[in-house]
Design a protein around this motif. Structure first.
Motif, PDB file in Angstrom:
ATOM      1  N   GLU A 184     -14.564 -15.640  13.327  1.00 46.68           N
ATOM      2  CA  GLU A 184     -13.405 -15.178  14.079  1.00 46.68           C
ATOM      3  C   GLU A 184     -12.213 -16.054  13.758  1.00 46.68           C
ATOM      4  O   GLU A 184     -12.347 -17.258  13.528  1.00 46.68           O
ATOM      5  CB  GLU A 184     -13.686 -15.244  15.596  1.00 46.68           C
ATOM      6  N   ALA A 185     -11.059 -15.428  13.742  1.00 46.32           N
ATOM      7  CA  ALA A 185      -9.831 -16.188  13.515  1.00 46.32           C
ATOM      8  C   ALA A 185      -9.410 -16.885  14.802  1.00 46.32           C
ATOM      9  O   ALA A 185      -9.560 -16.350  15.906  1.00 46.32           O
ATOM     10  CB  ALA A 185      -8.715 -15.259  13.033  1.00 46.32           C
ATOM     11  N   ASP A 186      -8.906 -18.104  14.659  1.00 47.20           N
ATOM     12  CA  ASP A 186      -8.390 -18.818  15.828  1.00 47.20           C
ATOM     13  C   ASP A 186      -7.249 -18.026  16.450  1.00 47.20           C
ATOM     14  O   ASP A 186      -6.345 -17.569  15.751  1.00 47.20           O
ATOM     15  CB  ASP A 186      -7.852 -20.195  15.430  1.00 47.20           C
ATOM     16  N   ARG A 187      -7.285 -17.890  17.761  1.00 49.67           N
ATOM     17  CA  ARG A 187      -6.186 -17.209  18.437  1.00 49.67           C
ATOM     18  C   ARG A 187      -5.048 -18.172  18.750  1.00 49.67           C
ATOM     19  O   ARG A 187      -3.987 -17.752  19.158  1.00 49.67           O
ATOM     20  CB  ARG A 187      -6.690 -16.532  19.719  1.00 49.67           C
ATOM     21  N   GLU A 188      -5.280 -19.451  18.587  1.00 51.62           N
ATOM     22  CA  GLU A 188      -4.223 -20.433  18.737  1.00 51.62           C
ATOM     23  C   GLU A 188      -4.132 -21.209  17.433  1.00 51.62           C
ATOM     24  O   GLU A 188      -5.015 -21.977  17.086  1.00 51.62           O
ATOM     25  CB  GLU A 188      -4.505 -21.369  19.909  1.00 51.62           C
ATOM     26  N   LEU A 189      -3.080 -20.980  16.694  1.00 52.05           N
ATOM     27  CA  LEU A 189      -2.903 -21.604  15.393  1.00 52.05           C
ATOM     28  C   LEU A 189      -2.125 -22.897  15.545  1.00 52.05           C
ATOM     29  O   LEU A 189      -1.095 -22.938  16.222  1.00 52.05           O
ATOM     30  CB  LEU A 189      -2.146 -20.649  14.461  1.00 52.05           C
ATOM     31  N   GLU A 190      -2.616 -23.951  14.920  1.00 47.89           N
ATOM     32  CA  GLU A 190      -1.870 -25.209  14.868  1.00 47.89           C
ATOM     33  C   GLU A 190      -1.330 -25.391  13.459  1.00 47.89           C
ATOM     34  O   GLU A 190      -2.097 -25.418  12.492  1.00 47.89           O
ATOM     35  CB  GLU A 190      -2.752 -26.394  15.258  1.00 47.89           C
ATOM     36  N   THR A 191      -0.031 -25.502  13.343  1.00 50.36           N
ATOM     37  CA  THR A 191       0.635 -25.630  12.055  1.00 50.36           C
ATOM     38  C   THR A 191       1.297 -26.998  11.963  1.00 50.36           C
ATOM     39  O   THR A 191       1.959 -27.446  12.904  1.00 50.36           O
ATOM     40  CB  THR A 191       1.707 -24.540  11.879  1.00 50.36           C
ATOM     41  N   TRP A 192       1.101 -27.644  10.819  1.00 51.89           N
ATOM     42  CA  TRP A 192       1.792 -28.905  10.533  1.00 51.89           C
ATOM     43  C   TRP A 192       2.611 -28.720   9.269  1.00 51.89           C
ATOM     44  O   TRP A 192       2.125 -28.189   8.276  1.00 51.89           O
ATOM     45  CB  TRP A 192       0.795 -30.047  10.358  1.00 51.89           C
ATOM     46  N   VAL A 193       3.863 -29.169   9.323  1.00 50.94           N
ATOM     47  CA  VAL A 193       4.777 -29.042   8.198  1.00 50.94           C
ATOM     48  C   VAL A 193       5.135 -30.432   7.688  1.00 50.94           C
ATOM     49  O   VAL A 193       5.618 -31.267   8.458  1.00 50.94           O
ATOM     50  CB  VAL A 193       6.064 -28.283   8.590  1.00 50.94           C
ATOM     51  N   VAL A 194       4.863 -30.689   6.412  1.00 46.07           N
ATOM     52  CA  VAL A 194       5.328 -31.906   5.754  1.00 46.07           C
ATOM     53  C   VAL A 194       6.638 -31.566   5.059  1.00 46.07           C
ATOM     54  O   VAL A 194       6.660 -30.753   4.130  1.00 46.07           O
ATOM     55  CB  VAL A 194       4.297 -32.436   4.739  1.00 46.07           C
TER      56      VAL A 194
END
Length: 328
Positions: free
Chosen positions: A82-92
């Protein structure tokens, strides 16, 4: 003559808040509704979180076989994901001195801020969180991952307000990526925004940022946003010019002869292909943005292409063998 494409707003004219507001409106107007659904992200996929087990059906991937359930029931079962319903994104965000340059509609630095704004908008909502590491070579600014519109606006403002590194300060993209990798974070999306110019390694060897990026790909989906200016790729025949390396402070006066222009273009093309090959080996999506092009249109084309890759009727694999789509 006015330019035929919308450039990011000037973030250096003393009206930062107004410029950021214009940037937000531009991004939201052209990107709203681009990625609809329960799972929002620039690199959509079937997910990696373990779900329920179900009986095996012909055509299922045997690598997803759940051997524990198979042994208990004596019937083949596979484990769904299952895909995470809460996405955590980090941007460098690489804001080293080489990005304080531009000969078209904006500086590469402005385009890096705009790319960060696009990522923040596309991954916002549904409990998703976004954080950032902003590296100039002199300092690294860390913005913790949080959710909400106000946090996204504050993050973009922090990136835009990051002081420029003094001339002669060398950037270190590899160190910034390594800082994102340690300590380990929950699975999510990692985005690297850079011009990928300062590699610090001779031709024929691995780029200095490739190893930490490949290690990051073990746990995260990757997206590389390459920010370019026309003068990164070719020199015009304008006579005598002074070429300067902002990350070392070295300068050299040269005559832009046809031979020099051809050799410069060939070396630039070779480096760009080297960067693209390294990103492919790392499994990263590759989006190229240029200061002389409609950057929002390039983002739209890239996101739509990535979304179509996961719209395969079989629902099991992306098109093109899973290779990242490159928008040039």
């Amino acid at each position: 003559m006015s330019q035929a494409y919308p450039a990011p707003p000037n973030l250096r004219d003393g009206k930062l808040e107004a410029a950021l507001r214009v940037l937000e409106l531009s991004v939201r107007r052209r990107l709203d509704g681009l990625l609809q659904g329960n799972h929002i992200g620039l690199v959509p996929g079937p997910g990696s979180e373990p779900g329920e087990a179900r009986p095996y059906q012909p055509g299922d991937d045997v690598r997803r076989m759940d051997w524990a359930v198979t042994a208990r029931t004596t019937e083949p079962h596979i484990r769904q994901t299952e895909a995470d319903r809460e996405l955590e994104t980090w941007v460098v965000v690489d804001l080293s001195a080489s990005l304080d340059f531009g000969t078209a509609g904006c500086e590469k630095r402005d385009l890096a801020v705009a790319a960060t704004a696009a990522v923040a908008h596309l991954t916002r909502g549904g409990g998703n969180r976004i954080g950032a590491l902003v590296a100039t070579g002199e300092r690294t600014v860390r913005v913790p991952a949080r959710g909400g519109l106000m946090h996204a606006r504050g993050l973009i403002r922090r990136v835009a307000e990051t002081p420029r590194a003094p001339e002669g300060t060398r950037g270190d993209l590899a160190a910034a990526i390594e800082q994102l990798r340690r300590p380990p974070r929950r699975r999510g999306l990692a985005v690297v925004v850079s011009d990928f110019l300062g590699n610090g390694s001779p031709p024929g060897t691995e780029l200095d940022w490739e190893r930490p990026l490949r290690a990051l790909s073990v746990r995260h989906d990757l997206l590389a946003v390459e920010v370019l200016d026309p003068r990164d790729l070719e020199l015009p025949e304008v006579g005598t010019v002074v070429l300067a390396d902002p990350e070392t402070g070295r300068q050299r006066e040269v005559e832009t002869t046809p031979l020099l222009c051809r050799e410069f273009a060939a070396a630039a093309a070779e480096h760009r292909e080297r960067v693209a090959a390294a990103l492919r080996r790392c499994g990263a999506g590759h989006l190229v943005l240029r200061t002389d092009r409609d950057w929002i249109a390039d983002v739209v084309r890239f996101a739509v292409t990535r979304k179509r890759q996961w719209s395969d009727p079989s629902g099991t694999r992306p098109i093109n063998g899973g290779r990242p789509a490159v928008i040039r």
